[in-house]
Scaffold this active site. Structure first.
Site, short mmCIF file in Angstrom:
data_model
loop_
_atom_site.label_atom_id
_atom_site.label_comp_id
_atom_site.label_asym_id
_atom_site.label_seq_id
_atom_site.Cartn_x
_atom_site.Cartn_y
_atom_site.Cartn_z
N ASP A 1 -24.39 -3.80 -43.81
CA ASP A 1 -25.17 -2.54 -42.69
C ASP A 1 -26.42 -2.81 -42.46
O ASP A 1 -27.02 -3.14 -41.08
CB ASP A 1 -24.89 -1.41 -43.14
CG ASP A 1 -23.17 -1.04 -43.02
OD1 ASP A 1 -22.60 -1.44 -41.83
OD2 ASP A 1 -23.05 -0.06 -42.72
N SER B 1 -13.82 0.06 -53.89
CA SER B 1 -14.18 1.48 -53.99
C SER B 1 -15.89 1.11 -54.69
O SER B 1 -16.40 0.95 -53.52
CB SER B 1 -13.95 1.66 -55.46
OG SER B 1 -14.35 3.11 -55.97
N LYS C 1 -11.30 1.94 -50.35
CA LYS C 1 -10.74 2.83 -51.27
C LYS C 1 -11.87 3.26 -51.46
O LYS C 1 -12.77 3.02 -52.27
CB LYS C 1 -10.33 2.47 -52.42
CG LYS C 1 -9.68 3.26 -53.60
CD LYS C 1 -11.35 4.72 -54.37
CE LYS C 1 -10.31 4.67 -55.09
NZ LYS C 1 -11.70 5.56 -56.07
#
Length: 387
Positions: free
Chosen positions: A305, A294, A319
């Site tokens: 990234d 999450s 999740k």
């Protein structure tokens, strides 16, 4: 519209609490509830008249109807959280609660074992690690009583007393009355590694209302300690609140996007780096595993990234769905999946998770191979920069 209709069905079902209520709602149902509910009323009518055995209580029928209706959505994250569990959930998100400061666990024999927090009301009252909890305010701790049940009994208003009946061999039982105080549960712990003095270690257990302040304090103290590298440990972090997660990521990123949120109606919301982060240049490693989920995956994905930090460890949980929480009148809450999260490179986390840059299995022994690999990585970065 289908979701609204489905939820309306849930709440219509929820009022099948008893025969008298059933009859009252039988008339209202003709106007406000879908026709198929007529069959439901018929079935309960027969059960009320002829079932051999105890009938579930009104509350059990209400929650049972909602749970089963929500199961039709085939989404494990859209669910009803009943009042006791919801109150414990609120305490976790606040990071503080009225209590006595103990951890609870079941041992191999099924007994409830206590361990007090240091300097807690429980410790001051004489609770010792290993004490067996027999009862709370005369309510017996049986095999059917869950850990959450006991936690709910122990939580309460600051300044109120609670009496524990404990077993501590050779004493068969002992009563201790403890006054509840505000218990602070830190979400972030940090220190300089003893075996790598130039490296700071930060472990984030979950993202609560306390996390933003705690992560800032951790980074300031580690900077004062003149650390040359940081390890951010997000292993077994189930997530939590999104705003503290964005604030945490922003301490390590200069600018750009932290995440995209794509709602059920295709509307996109962009969460950007807040700016002003105090650790945007220091070498950084993030530890992840299958328990990283999450909001923790949001941070890991953003740092990966942006090329800010490698992920070391195992694949994350996957999740990446957003739940809106609606408080209900009886203290329960309805969690409704309303959107999914995407990383800055638009990688969908839900059902996929994140792949670590350096895969390291976590062994069962005392040696932490993932942490060892993170230390080696940062030390090699330091050598490269000094050459």
């Amino acid at each position: 519209m289908q979701l609204i209709t489905g939820l309306l069905l849930c709440f219509c079902l929820a009022f099948t609490a008893g025969f008298g209520v059933y009859r009252l709602w039988d008339k209202v149902e003709q106007v406000t509830c879908p026709k198929p509910l007529g069959v439901f009323w018929e079935a309960w009518d027969w059960l009320e008249q002829y079932f051999y055995g105890p009938i579930p209580s009104p509350r059990e029928r209400t929650y049972g109807a909602i749970h089963e209706a929500l199961a039709l959505l085939n989404d494990p994250y859209t669910l009803l959280v009943e009042p006791q569990s919801r109150e414990l959930e609120r305490d976790e998100m606040r990071g503080s609660f009225g209590g006595i400061g103990v951890t609870l666990r079941r041992d191999a024999e099924g007994r409830m074992v206590l361990a007090p927090y240091p300097d807690s009301p429980a410790e001051h009252a004489g609770v010792c690690a290993g004490d067996i909890l027999l009862a709370v305010d005369t309510k017996a701790v049986t095999d059917e009583v869950t850990t959450d049940d006991v936690r709910a009994w122990l939580h309460g208003e600051v300044g109120t007393p609670v009496t524990l009946t404990i077993s501590r061999p050779p004493t068969p039982s002992l009563d201790l009355t403890i006054t509840r105080e505000e218990i602070q549960v830190p979400s972030v712990t940090w220190h300089v590694l003893d075996r790598a003095p130039g490296i700071g270690y930060i472990h984030v257990q979950s993202f609560t209302e306390r996390t933003e302040d705690e992560i800032l304090k951790a980074l300031r103290e580690l900077r004062q300690a003149e650390t040359a590298g940081l390890i951010l440990d997000l292993r077994d972090n189930y997530g939590g609140l999104i705003e503290p997660a964005v604030a945490t990521a922003s301490q390590f990123l200069r600018d750009g996007v932290v995440l995209y949120e794509l709602s059920h109606d295709a509307e996109e919301c962009v969460f950007r780096v807040r700016g002003g982060g105090i650790s945007t240049g220091i070498p950084l490693v993030v530890l992840v595993n299958g328990g990283t989920a999450s909001a923790a995956e949001i941070i890991a994905g953003a740092l990966q990234d942006h090329g800010r930090a490698p992920l070391i460890g195992g694949p994350t949980f996957g999740k990446g769905a957003v739940q809106l929480i609606y408080e209900l009148s009886d203290g329960s809450s309805l969690h409704v999946t309303s959107a999914v999260w995407l990383t800055p490179n638009r990688h969908q986390i839900q059902g996929q998770g994140l792949t670590p840059d350096v895969y390291v299995a976590r062994g069962d022994g005392p040696q932490d191979e993932q942490l060892d690999r993170a230390i080696v990585y940062l030390q090699s970065r330091r050598r490269d920069s000094s050459d």
